[in-house]
Scaffold this motif. Structure first.
Motif, mmCIF file in Angstrom:
data_model
loop_
_atom_site.group_PDB
_atom_site.id
_atom_site.type_symbol
_atom_site.label_atom_id
_atom_site.label_comp_id
_atom_site.label_asym_id
_atom_site.label_seq_id
_atom_site.Cartn_x
_atom_site.Cartn_y
_atom_site.Cartn_z
ATOM 1 N N GLU A 105 0.834 -1.206 0.000
ATOM 2 C CA GLU A 105 0.000 0.000 0.000
ATOM 3 C C GLU A 105 0.870 1.258 0.000
ATOM 4 O OE1 GLU A 105 -3.405 2.218 2.735
ATOM 5 O OE2 GLU A 105 -2.816 0.170 3.210
ATOM 6 N N THR A 106 0.395 2.280 -0.706
ATOM 7 C CA THR A 106 1.093 3.556 -0.762
ATOM 8 C C THR A 106 0.081 4.695 -0.828
ATOM 9 O OG1 THR A 106 2.615 4.939 -2.044
ATOM 10 C CG2 THR A 106 1.304 3.365 -3.285
ATOM 11 N N PRO A 107 0.389 5.837 -0.220
ATOM 12 C CA PRO A 107 -0.516 6.980 -0.353
ATOM 13 C C PRO A 107 -0.317 7.723 -1.673
ATOM 14 C CG PRO A 107 1.278 7.537 1.112
ATOM 15 C CD PRO A 107 1.438 6.079 0.752
ATOM 16 N N ASP A 108 0.813 7.481 -2.354
ATOM 17 C CA ASP A 108 1.122 8.194 -3.596
ATOM 18 C C ASP A 108 1.583 7.186 -4.646
ATOM 19 O OD1 ASP A 108 2.179 9.749 -5.684
ATOM 20 O OD2 ASP A 108 2.968 11.269 -4.302
ATOM 21 N N LEU A 109 0.642 6.743 -5.456
ATOM 22 C CA LEU A 109 0.923 5.688 -6.429
ATOM 23 C C LEU A 109 1.985 6.108 -7.441
ATOM 24 C CD1 LEU A 109 0.139 2.817 -7.177
ATOM 25 C CD2 LEU A 109 -1.711 3.744 -8.567
ATOM 26 N N ALA A 110 1.863 7.287 -8.002
ATOM 27 C CA ALA A 110 2.816 7.729 -9.037
ATOM 28 C C ALA A 110 4.235 7.820 -8.473
ATOM 29 C CB ALA A 110 2.373 9.068 -9.610
ATOM 30 N N ALA A 111 4.388 8.407 -7.295
ATOM 31 C CA ALA A 111 5.723 8.533 -6.704
ATOM 32 C C ALA A 111 6.308 7.162 -6.364
ATOM 33 C CB ALA A 111 5.665 9.412 -5.455
ATOM 34 N N SER A 112 5.470 6.257 -5.884
ATOM 35 C CA SER A 112 5.948 4.924 -5.523
ATOM 36 C C SER A 112 6.341 4.117 -6.754
ATOM 37 C CB SER A 112 4.889 4.191 -4.697
ATOM 38 O OG SER A 112 4.701 4.862 -3.479
ATOM 39 N N VAL A 113 5.595 4.253 -7.830
ATOM 40 C CA VAL A 113 5.964 3.569 -9.082
ATOM 41 C C VAL A 113 7.296 4.117 -9.586
ATOM 42 C CG1 VAL A 113 5.345 3.265 -11.515
ATOM 43 C CG2 VAL A 113 3.616 2.927 -9.736
ATOM 44 N N ALA A 114 7.460 5.425 -9.553
ATOM 45 C CA ALA A 114 8.724 6.025 -10.001
ATOM 46 C C ALA A 114 9.888 5.537 -9.135
ATOM 47 C CB ALA A 114 8.623 7.550 -9.959
ATOM 48 N N HIS A 115 9.681 5.465 -7.826
ATOM 49 C CA HIS A 115 10.706 4.971 -6.896
ATOM 50 C C HIS A 115 11.076 3.526 -7.230
ATOM 51 C CE1 HIS A 115 12.820 4.180 -3.148
ATOM 52 N NE2 HIS A 115 11.912 3.284 -2.777
ATOM 53 N N ALA A 116 10.074 2.669 -7.411
ATOM 54 C CA ALA A 116 10.331 1.254 -7.723
ATOM 55 C C ALA A 116 11.063 1.107 -9.053
ATOM 56 C CB ALA A 116 9.015 0.478 -7.737
#
Length: 150
Positions: A105-116
């Motif tokens: 789970e993440t509160p910020d999908l776009a930022a988490s995808v970019a991080h991954a």
């Protein structure tokens, strides 16, 4: 004259137990301590998830690495499997299919995808839902980043 038998009330039925069923006793104390992913390189995959999740290495052996969250709880382990075959996403008949996937789970999908992706994850073309992103870790294991929808 015919005599009728009084009707018997229906007996409650008990679920049938298999013939070899063990007696019903409470289970012994069991604790889920983690999930294990097979990989040809446990150290490389553990490093990916360590950087993705911010978890700590708690066990480091030649063919095994375990991560745990800083606050405690079940961990994520990686074991060497020389015969590992990358799963195919999405599932395709005749191809190696995933055995499990991780939901993160993440509160910020776009930022988490970019991080991954910056850490080495890949984003497949097929995405099943707008609030979920399926990514593949460097060994090919699918994992989902998701955000709660209001």
């Amino acid at each position: 004259m015919t005599r009728t038998q009084p009707t018997q009330p229906a007996r409650p039925t008990q679920p049938a137990q298999p013939v070899d069923a063990a007696p019903r006793t409470p289970p012994p104390p069991l604790t889920m301590t983690g999930t294990v992913l097979d990989t040809p390189d446990p150290h490389a995959l553990a490093d990916f998830y360590r950087r993705l999740l911010g978890w700590e290495v708690t066990q480091d052996e030649p063919d095994w690495v375990k991560l745990n969250p800083p606050g405690g709880g079940p961990g994520l382990s990686f074991q060497a499997e020389p015969a590992f075959v990358r799963p195919h996403w999405p599932a395709t008949p005749g191809e190696q299919q995933m055995m499990l996937h991780l939901d993160i789970e993440t509160p910020d999908l776009a930022a988490s995808v970019a991080h991954a992706r910056a850490l080495g994850a890949t984003l497949p073309d097929f995405q099943p839902q707008p609030d979920v992103r399926v990514l593949l870790d460097p060994a090919g294991h699918p994992f989902c980043l998701w955000t709660p929808t209001p």
